[in-house]
Scaffold this active site. Sequence first.
Site, short mmCIF file in Angstrom:
data_model
loop_
_atom_site.label_atom_id
_atom_site.label_comp_id
_atom_site.label_asym_id
_atom_site.label_seq_id
_atom_site.Cartn_x
_atom_site.Cartn_y
_atom_site.Cartn_z
N ASP A 124 -22.53 -31.46 0.82
CA ASP A 124 -23.13 -30.97 1.95
C ASP A 124 -22.36 -30.44 2.84
O ASP A 124 -21.27 -30.49 2.82
CB ASP A 124 -23.67 -32.17 2.42
CG ASP A 124 -24.91 -33.01 1.79
OD1 ASP A 124 -25.68 -32.17 1.02
OD2 ASP A 124 -25.03 -34.28 1.77
N ASP A 142 -31.24 -29.20 -0.07
CA ASP A 142 -32.04 -29.98 0.93
C ASP A 142 -33.31 -29.30 1.51
O ASP A 142 -34.25 -29.80 1.90
CB ASP A 142 -31.17 -30.85 1.54
CG ASP A 142 -29.94 -31.62 0.94
OD1 ASP A 142 -30.43 -32.08 -0.46
OD2 ASP A 142 -29.14 -32.10 1.13
#
Length: 167
Positions: A124, A142
Site C-alpha cells: 500500500d 484497492d
Amino acid sequence: MSQLPSKNALPWLIVSVAVIVLDQLSKAWVLSSLPEYTAIPVIEGVWNWYRTYNTGAAFSFLSDAGGWQKYFFVVLAVAISGLLAAWLRRTARGDWKTALPYALVIGGALGNVIDRLLHGHVVDFIQWHWQEHYWPAFNLADSAIVAGAVGIALVGLFATPPAKPKG
C-alpha cells in the site's frame, strides 16, 4: 436457464488486465523508489506517498491472524473474480454499466492476489489524511475494487425491474 447474449461482456476483461498492469507497475515503482514507513507529502496536509504493507484485508482486517489469512484472501479473491467473470459471460457486451464495475473488481482483486503470492502481503502507498486524522493506506487495486463495488451497488439500486408478464 436464461439464454447467453450473442456478444457477451468477456472482452471487458481487458479493463481488468489494464488495472492489474497499472497496479503492479505502481507497486514496482513504490518498492524501488519509496522508503518504508516514511510520509512523503504530495499535497501537504492531505495526501502522502507512504509505503506500507498489509497482510490482512480492508482496514487491516485479520492482519495479525498468523499467516493463514494470506491463503484465505487469495482463495476468496480468485473465487469472487471467477464468479464475476461468469456474470460477465451472461452480460451483454454493450451493458457497460454492469460490465465495467465487474471488470474493475476482478482487476483489483487479482492485483492484490499477485502481491500476496509474490510478497506475502499487499503493498500500500496512497495515504490520505486531514490534519491528524489518517485514512488507512491503500493502492490502485484497492481503488479499483471500491470503484467497482460502488458501481455494482449503484446499478443494483437504480436498475429498472423487469416487466411482469401479463396473463
